[in-house]
Scaffold this motif. Sequence first.
Motif, PDB file in Angstrom:
ATOM      1  N   ALA A 302       0.763  -1.147  -0.052  1.00 52.47           N
ATOM      2  CA  ALA A 302       0.031  -0.025   0.054  1.00 52.47           C
ATOM      3  C   ALA A 302       1.046   1.339   0.040  1.00 52.47           C
ATOM      4  CB  ALA A 302      -0.866   0.313   1.280  1.00 52.47           C
ATOM      5  N   ASP A 303       1.814   1.214   0.890  1.00 48.84           N
ATOM      6  CA  ASP A 303       2.772   2.531   1.022  1.00 48.84           C
ATOM      7  C   ASP A 303       3.486   2.652  -0.470  1.00 48.84           C
ATOM      8  OD1 ASP A 303       1.946   2.718   3.473  1.00 48.84           O
ATOM      9  OD2 ASP A 303       3.681   2.232   4.345  1.00 48.84           O
ATOM     10  N   THR A 304       3.948   1.475  -1.201  1.00 51.52           N
ATOM     11  CA  THR A 304       4.730   1.594  -2.308  1.00 51.52           C
ATOM     12  C   THR A 304       3.613   2.326  -3.451  1.00 51.52           C
ATOM     13  OG1 THR A 304       5.950  -0.183  -1.860  1.00 51.52           O
ATOM     14  CG2 THR A 304       5.964   0.542  -4.003  1.00 51.52           C
ATOM     15  N   ILE A 305       2.488   1.694  -3.479  1.00 51.54           N
ATOM     16  CA  ILE A 305       1.491   2.299  -4.378  1.00 51.54           C
ATOM     17  C   ILE A 305       1.250   3.741  -4.277  1.00 51.54           C
ATOM     18  CG2 ILE A 305      -0.913   1.841  -5.301  1.00 51.54           C
ATOM     19  CD1 ILE A 305      -0.648  -0.937  -4.597  1.00 51.54           C
ATOM     20  N   ALA A 306       1.236   4.226  -2.959  1.00 52.99           N
ATOM     21  CA  ALA A 306       0.729   5.611  -2.609  1.00 52.99           C
ATOM     22  C   ALA A 306       2.157   6.531  -3.108  1.00 52.99           C
ATOM     23  CB  ALA A 306       0.578   5.641  -1.279  1.00 52.99           C
ATOM     24  N   ALA A 307       3.212   5.749  -2.829  1.00 50.94           N
ATOM     25  CA  ALA A 307       4.465   6.781  -2.931  1.00 50.94           C
ATOM     26  C   ALA A 307       4.591   6.926  -4.531  1.00 50.94           C
ATOM     27  CB  ALA A 307       5.686   5.863  -2.287  1.00 50.94           C
ATOM     28  N   ARG A 308       4.420   5.664  -5.326  1.00 48.11           N
ATOM     29  CA  ARG A 308       4.613   5.721  -6.765  1.00 48.11           C
ATOM     30  C   ARG A 308       3.655   6.779  -7.338  1.00 48.11           C
ATOM     31  NH1 ARG A 308       2.109   2.929 -10.903  1.00 48.11           N
ATOM     32  NH2 ARG A 308       1.088   1.645  -9.520  1.00 48.11           N
ATOM     33  N   LEU A 309       2.330   6.750  -6.866  1.00 46.18           N
ATOM     34  CA  LEU A 309       1.397   7.598  -7.388  1.00 46.18           C
ATOM     35  C   LEU A 309       1.399   9.160  -7.089  1.00 46.18           C
ATOM     36  CD1 LEU A 309      -1.963   5.393  -7.212  1.00 46.18           C
ATOM     37  CD2 LEU A 309      -0.565   5.837  -9.261  1.00 46.18           C
TER      38      LEU A 309
END
Length: 398
Positions: A302-309
Amino acid sequence: MKQRIIVLGAGYTGAVAAGRLARRLRREDVAITLVTAEPDFVERVRMHQLAVGQELRPRPFSEMFAGTGVELKLAKVTGVDVDRGTVAVVDANGAEELEYDSLVYALGSGWNTQGVPGTAEHAHEIAGRPGALRLRERLAGLDAGQSVVVIGGGLTGLEAATEIAEARPDLDVALAARGGLGDTLSPKGRQHLRKVFDKLGITVHEHTAVTGVEADRVTTADGTSVPAAVTVWTAGFAVHPIAQASALKVSDTGQIVVDGAMRSVSHPDVYAIGDAALVKGPGDNPLRMSCASGVPTAWQAADTIAARLTGGKLPNTTPRYFNQCISLGRREGLIQYVTADDRAVRAALTGRLAAFYKELVCKGAAWGVANPTLGLPTRRRPVVRTGARAAAPVTESA
């Protein structure tokens, strides 16, 4: 155009990931859909309690995700096309296809019959609520003195055997294990485990491989026949087969191969978490299938998706273990402390205090589903990346 994020599965990992994403990203920028076949959250770590007749608190997803912006889709997943970016589902209205930009695959695992003849036909399982409820009905119909054999010496088997023996002291409960009883525990842990098994009157068949299951018995590798009015099979878990039927790169176990950010190494717009993912932990060893392993992978994805976006800083953490929490009925427990790579150390907590500790862990896990940011203040960030199925290079992840 909103980024479409689909989360498949609403066990501990899927539900945590969906809620965490909703609290990291602005609603006007993303559409988060949580696909689940069940309307209520299932506390899988309590299925042995459900099987012996204990009532569990209802936890409707409609209440848990109220006001978060997560859209619930009550449906069964029937397929994933990772090349087209679609998920096939079936709900009360029939078949449907959902499109995604980012997919979180959290379909988890079920019981593993290991190919042993008769297991699927005659054994019971507690890997999910339907199986636990069927076992509950069967146990309730047993007369005093009838035999129950639990197959599997892992944590699930230990918890099932002790829970049944404590709830039904009138039954003849036995456990069959391929290895020794608690052989992965510390000496203190093994000693306490044997003490509790003796106290509950549980017969232990150690170093015993079960090669066949019939309606009223199990057969072992040396030809011994063990009476079993009910057989409970807990010898490992098998992942949901949908990933293996897709173009995703999977391991020999059918788990999706991921990098340190929980991203599929073959399809970087797909993230796999929990039992569905082959995740490397400390010492480059695969994490075992468990809630303790799964929740940190949900945080990471979840944190990776949020950071990527949002253009934020990508997380760089490695999941590690602290302890193994084992309930031994309602009045006894065992907390085995372990190294980061899950090897037992000398220290262990036992008795009623350990049972209380395990109960707090179970309650905390359920609370964490409804509070995926652990109750800390949250700042929703705007999405800066646009475009369908936009994917950062795999080298971004740690």
